[in-house]
Design a protein around this motif. Structure first.
Motif, PDB file in Angstrom:
ATOM      1  N   MET A   1       0.806  -1.195   0.000  1.00 14.25           N
ATOM      2  CA  MET A   1       0.000   0.000   0.000  1.00 14.25           C
ATOM      3  C   MET A   1       0.854   1.266   0.000  1.00 14.25           C
ATOM      4  N   ALA A   2       2.110   1.142  -0.421  1.00  9.57           N
ATOM      5  CA  ALA A   2       2.969   2.310  -0.469  1.00  9.57           C
ATOM      6  C   ALA A   2       2.503   3.257  -1.559  1.00  9.57           C
ATOM      7  N   MET A   3       2.563   4.582  -1.275  1.00  7.46           N
ATOM      8  CA  MET A   3       2.167   5.590  -2.239  1.00  7.46           C
ATOM      9  C   MET A   3       3.382   6.186  -2.954  1.00  7.46           C
ATOM     10  N   THR A   4       4.396   6.527  -2.213  1.00  9.81           N
ATOM     11  CA  THR A   4       5.633   7.064  -2.769  1.00  9.81           C
ATOM     12  C   THR A   4       6.773   6.442  -1.980  1.00  9.81           C
ATOM     13  N   ASP A   5       8.012   6.867  -2.321  1.00  8.32           N
ATOM     14  CA  ASP A   5       9.163   6.342  -1.590  1.00  8.32           C
ATOM     15  C   ASP A   5       9.150   6.768  -0.130  1.00  8.32           C
ATOM     16  N   SER A   6       8.476   7.894   0.190  1.00 13.75           N
ATOM     17  CA  SER A   6       8.545   8.422   1.546  1.00 13.75           C
ATOM     18  C   SER A   6       7.232   8.321   2.314  1.00 13.75           C
ATOM     19  N   THR A   7       6.141   7.941   1.635  1.00 17.29           N
ATOM     20  CA  THR A   7       4.850   7.857   2.312  1.00 17.29           C
ATOM     21  C   THR A   7       4.243   6.479   2.155  1.00 17.29           C
ATOM     22  N   PHE A   8       3.232   6.216   2.977  1.00 17.21           N
ATOM     23  CA  PHE A   8       2.608   4.899   3.029  1.00 17.21           C
ATOM     24  C   PHE A   8       1.142   5.112   3.375  1.00 17.21           C
ATOM     25  N   THR A   9       0.250   4.370   2.739  1.00 16.42           N
ATOM     26  CA  THR A   9      -1.166   4.482   3.058  1.00 16.42           C
ATOM     27  C   THR A   9      -1.520   3.499   4.159  1.00 16.42           C
ATOM     28  N   LEU A  10      -2.071   4.025   5.245  1.00 16.21           N
ATOM     29  CA  LEU A  10      -2.280   3.249   6.456  1.00 16.21           C
ATOM     30  C   LEU A  10      -3.718   3.434   6.941  1.00 16.21           C
ATOM     31  N   PRO A  11      -4.447   2.351   7.237  1.00 13.21           N
ATOM     32  CA  PRO A  11      -5.752   2.521   7.882  1.00 13.21           C
ATOM     33  C   PRO A  11      -5.552   2.973   9.322  1.00 13.21           C
ATOM     34  N   LEU A  12      -6.430   3.850   9.786  1.00 13.95           N
ATOM     35  CA  LEU A  12      -6.302   4.403  11.137  1.00 13.95           C
ATOM     36  C   LEU A  12      -7.396   3.884  12.057  1.00 13.95           C
ATOM     37  N   PHE A  13      -7.017   3.678  13.313  1.00 17.68           N
ATOM     38  CA  PHE A  13      -7.960   3.333  14.379  1.00 17.68           C
ATOM     39  C   PHE A  13      -7.861   4.459  15.411  1.00 17.68           C
ATOM     40  N   PRO A  14      -8.702   5.507  15.309  1.00 14.63           N
ATOM     41  CA  PRO A  14      -8.638   6.601  16.274  1.00 14.63           C
ATOM     42  C   PRO A  14      -9.173   6.154  17.643  1.00 14.63           C
ATOM     43  N   LEU A  15      -8.466   6.531  18.698  1.00 20.41           N
ATOM     44  CA  LEU A  15      -8.841   6.151  20.060  1.00 20.41           C
ATOM     45  C   LEU A  15      -8.713   7.352  20.986  1.00 20.41           C
ATOM     46  N   HIS A  16      -9.339   7.255  22.148  1.00 23.78           N
ATOM     47  CA  HIS A  16      -9.158   8.264  23.188  1.00 23.78           C
ATOM     48  C   HIS A  16      -7.940   7.902  24.040  1.00 23.78           C
ATOM     49  N   ALA A  17      -6.919   7.384  23.406  1.00 25.46           N
ATOM     50  CA  ALA A  17      -5.677   7.003  24.075  1.00 25.46           C
ATOM     51  C   ALA A  17      -4.550   7.097  23.068  1.00 25.46           C
ATOM     52  N   VAL A  18      -3.343   7.348  23.572  1.00 24.71           N
ATOM     53  CA  VAL A  18      -2.158   7.427  22.728  1.00 24.71           C
ATOM     54  C   VAL A  18      -1.381   6.118  22.849  1.00 24.71           C
ATOM     55  N   LEU A  19      -1.150   5.470  21.722  1.00 31.93           N
ATOM     56  CA  LEU A  19      -0.267   4.313  21.692  1.00 31.93           C
ATOM     57  C   LEU A  19       1.156   4.828  21.520  1.00 31.93           C
ATOM     58  N   LEU A  20       2.083   4.319  22.328  1.00 31.19           N
ATOM     59  CA  LEU A  20       3.470   4.766  22.307  1.00 31.19           C
ATOM     60  C   LEU A  20       4.387   3.673  21.773  1.00 31.19           C
ATOM     61  N   PRO A  21       5.517   4.035  21.183  1.00 32.70           N
ATOM     62  CA  PRO A  21       6.472   3.016  20.738  1.00 32.70           C
ATOM     63  C   PRO A  21       6.888   2.090  21.874  1.00 32.70           C
ATOM     64  N   GLY A  22       6.780   0.805  21.639  1.00 37.12           N
ATOM     65  CA  GLY A  22       7.167  -0.183  22.640  1.00 37.12           C
ATOM     66  C   GLY A  22       6.129  -0.472  23.692  1.00 37.12           C
ATOM     67  N   ALA A  23       5.045   0.302  23.723  1.00 34.08           N
ATOM     68  CA  ALA A  23       4.020   0.146  24.765  1.00 34.08           C
ATOM     69  C   ALA A  23       2.924  -0.807  24.304  1.00 34.08           C
ATOM     70  N   ALA A  24       2.263  -1.430  25.276  1.00 39.03           N
ATOM     71  CA  ALA A  24       1.139  -2.322  24.998  1.00 39.03           C
ATOM     72  C   ALA A  24      -0.171  -1.580  25.224  1.00 39.03           C
ATOM     73  N   LEU A  25      -1.194  -1.994  24.501  1.00 39.39           N
ATOM     74  CA  LEU A  25      -2.512  -1.377  24.628  1.00 39.39           C
ATOM     75  C   LEU A  25      -3.576  -2.418  24.340  1.00 39.39           C
ATOM     76  N   GLY A  26      -4.538  -2.549  25.244  1.00 37.22           N
ATOM     77  CA  GLY A  26      -5.660  -3.456  25.016  1.00 37.22           C
ATOM     78  C   GLY A  26      -6.751  -2.766  24.221  1.00 37.22           C
ATOM     79  N   LEU A  27      -7.399  -3.514  23.339  1.00 45.69           N
ATOM     80  CA  LEU A  27      -8.401  -2.919  22.458  1.00 45.69           C
ATOM     81  C   LEU A  27      -9.516  -3.915  22.177  1.00 45.69           C
TER      82      LEU A  27
END
Length: 205
Positions: free
Chosen positions: A1-27
């Motif tokens: 689903m890459a669009m260009t060399d620098s961008t990527f098309t990604l589906p989003l799951f908006p939440l009332h919480a911030v997911l952080l690198p390396g962190a776990a999150l229940g959903l």
């Protein structure tokens, strides 16, 4: 689903919480658009992104997501007693949303630019207190948050993300940290916020 060399098309799951690198999150996932998204991601072996909701709700009409988010990967999944799919996510790469569109089913698709990986910088002397605070919190929180090797407690990026995960911060503060590319700038923010959170830290740990 890459669009260009620098961008990527990604589906989003908006939440009332911030997911952080390396962190776990229940959903919990029950809306059709997100169940379909998970099947599509599984078939194509692609990730999806989690962004904080700036306006709107997690269910119903598409919410307005923040412009910064984190790639989510599924660590584990199960079916709850009520038959709802329960995921355990893990945060990976940060990204910046450049453009969004909404599918007919309400799923938000974003053209994103990946952030550069964090540098392997060591803690600066002015941030040494933060490693001590983190060690104290980990002692109380349990081994699930322990470093894989002791040297991680000297790494600026790792200390910053784990404190961002474990401190009783507002989600807006976590979003602010997510927008910084410099791990030392994240630690500067955390150092300023700790006095305001000292009582809540004691209560939680």
């Amino acid at each position: 689903m890459a669009m260009t060399d620098s961008t990527f098309t990604l589906p989003l799951f908006p939440l009332h919480a911030v997911l952080l690198p390396g962190a776990a999150l229940g959903l919990r996932v029950f809306e059709r658009r997100y169940l379909d998204m998970l099947r599509e991601c599984s078939r194509q072996d692609i990730p999806f992104g989690v962004c904080l909701i700036l306006e709107g709700n997690e269910v119903g009409a598409p919410a307005t997501p923040a412009a910064h988010g984190v790639e989510a990967r599924i660590d584990d999944f199960d079916m709850g007693a009520d038959g709802v799919l329960v995921l355990r996510l893990r945060g990976h790469r940060r990204f910046h949303v450049r453009q969004v569109r909404v599918r007919d089913n309400g799923l938000i698709m974003a053209e994103v630019e990946w952030a550069l990986p964090d540098p392997d910088d060591e803690l600066r002397p002015e941030h040494a207190l933060l490693a001590t605070v983190l060690s104290h919190i980990i002692e109380q929180a349990g081994s699930a948050f322990a470093p894989t090797h002791p040297a991680q407690l000297d790494e600026a990026a790792w200390v910053g993300w784990r404190l961002a995960e474990l401190l009783p911060l507002e989600e807006s503060q976590r979003l602010q940290l997510l927008q910084h590319d410099d791990p030392h700038q994240r630690l500067d923010d955390l150092l300023r916020w700790i006095p305001a959170n000292s009582t809540r830290i004691d209560e939680n740990w």
